[in-house]
Design a protein around this motif. Structure first.
Motif, PDB file in Angstrom:
ATOM      1  N   SER A  80     -12.204 -46.308  38.733  1.00 54.64           N
ATOM      2  CA  SER A  80     -12.288 -47.286  39.818  1.00 54.64           C
ATOM      3  C   SER A  80     -13.413 -48.276  39.560  1.00 54.64           C
ATOM      4  N   GLY A  83     -15.229 -48.601  43.786  1.00 50.64           N
ATOM      5  CA  GLY A  83     -14.448 -47.806  44.734  1.00 50.64           C
ATOM      6  C   GLY A  83     -12.985 -48.199  44.825  1.00 50.64           C
ATOM      7  N   GLU A  84     -12.587 -49.239  44.070  1.00 51.22           N
ATOM      8  CA  GLU A  84     -11.177 -49.672  44.082  1.00 51.22           C
ATOM      9  C   GLU A  84     -10.509 -49.154  42.811  1.00 51.22           C
ATOM     10  N   PHE A  85      -9.424 -48.422  42.982  1.00 48.90           N
ATOM     11  CA  PHE A  85      -8.781 -47.769  41.842  1.00 48.90           C
ATOM     12  C   PHE A  85      -8.297 -48.778  40.795  1.00 48.90           C
ATOM     13  N   VAL A 143      -4.080 -43.715  41.179  1.00 49.07           N
ATOM     14  CA  VAL A 143      -4.958 -43.044  42.161  1.00 49.07           C
ATOM     15  C   VAL A 143      -5.236 -41.598  41.752  1.00 49.07           C
ATOM     16  N   SER A 145      -6.226 -38.528  38.482  1.00 53.25           N
ATOM     17  CA  SER A 145      -7.327 -38.267  37.563  1.00 53.25           C
ATOM     18  C   SER A 145      -6.861 -38.249  36.107  1.00 53.25           C
ATOM     19  N   ARG A 176     -10.983 -45.742  47.070  1.00 57.16           N
ATOM     20  CA  ARG A 176     -11.291 -44.322  47.050  1.00 57.16           C
ATOM     21  C   ARG A 176     -11.938 -43.940  48.379  1.00 57.16           C
ATOM     22  N   GLY A 180     -12.475 -38.801  47.824  1.00 59.88           N
ATOM     23  CA  GLY A 180     -11.905 -39.175  46.520  1.00 59.88           C
ATOM     24  C   GLY A 180     -10.432 -39.526  46.597  1.00 59.88           C
ATOM     25  N   SER A 181      -9.791 -39.250  47.724  1.00 60.64           N
ATOM     26  CA  SER A 181      -8.356 -39.555  47.819  1.00 60.64           C
ATOM     27  C   SER A 181      -8.158 -41.038  48.190  1.00 60.64           C
ATOM     28  N   PRO A 182      -6.983 -41.580  47.860  1.00 64.22           N
ATOM     29  CA  PRO A 182      -6.768 -43.012  48.088  1.00 64.22           C
ATOM     30  C   PRO A 182      -6.590 -43.362  49.560  1.00 64.22           C
TER      31      PRO A 182
END
Ligand code: M6P
Ligand code: ZN
Length: 188
Positions: A80, A83-85, A143, A145, A176, A180-182
């Motif tokens: 990310s 904080g933006e994937f 989104v 890992s 994020r 940690g989830s979108p």
């Protein structure tokens, strides 16, 4: 006879998303995405401290004429920016009559599709098959890992129109969340 009018055969590695032989291949680094990320808008003119590879695109080369179709693979790495994937630039087709088909092979992502003030979000997980209708802009977001691998097919004469998205972005952004989830936000 036109040499390009012969059938083409390649090998598609479902694990890595690579197409061999490599007809057309491009890498998109953070430095290629200036202005696309929310955080980047504030630091647009500052030199980058690092320049990670965000995604890669493999395309089979076919004649760019009506009736032909381009098979392609996009590999979006996990990560990310502010904080933006990690995501693709996203584009409309220059030919507003050109649709596209997306199929997710690996990973976990979201596909944003936008048209006429509407922005829809589809989940991309292995096996997800999404039809992007003509006239809809499209952007893939990783989104998960691991790598997000997407196979797509579009008309060879569709053309990529990046202008509107580069200037205005999508109506939604995928950030994020605290765990940690979108979280999908309405763009401000
Ligand atoms: C998919 C297709 C391609 C596109 C690629 C990356 O593979 O839609 O046409 O180029 O994704 O997306 P973008 O061009 O928006 O960066
Ligand atoms: Zn497209």
């Amino acid at each position: 006879m036109d040499a390009l009018n012969y059938p083409l055969s390649s090998y598609y590695d479902f694990q890595t998303g690579q197409i061999v032989p490599r007809d057309s291949y491009r890498q998109i680094h953070l430095s290629d995405m200036r202005g696309y990320y929310l955080a980047d808008r504030e630091t647009l003119h500052e030199p980058l401290k690092e320049d990670p590879l965000l995604y890669e695109v493999y395309e089979c080369q076919v004649p760019a004429k009506p009736g032909e179709m381009v098979p392609c693979s996009t590999i979006i790495h996990p990560g990310s920016v502010g904080g933006e994937f990690y995501m693709t630039k996203g584009h409309y087709h220059s030919d507003t009559n050109a649709a596209e088909i997306y199929c997710c092979l690996r990973g976990h992502g979201l596909l944003l599709m936008q048209h006429g003030g509407q922005c829809l979000v589809e989940t991309m997980k292995p096996g997800a098959l999404v039809y992007v209708p003509a006239g809809w802009a499209h952007r893939s977001v990783n989104v998960g890992s691991e790598d997000l691998i997407i196979f797509a097919i579009y008309p060879a004469d569709a053309g990529h129109d990046y202008g509107a998205i580069r200037e205005k972005g999508f109506l939604k952004r995928v950030l994020r969340g605290p765990d940690g989830s979108p979280v999908v936000h309405e763009a401000s």
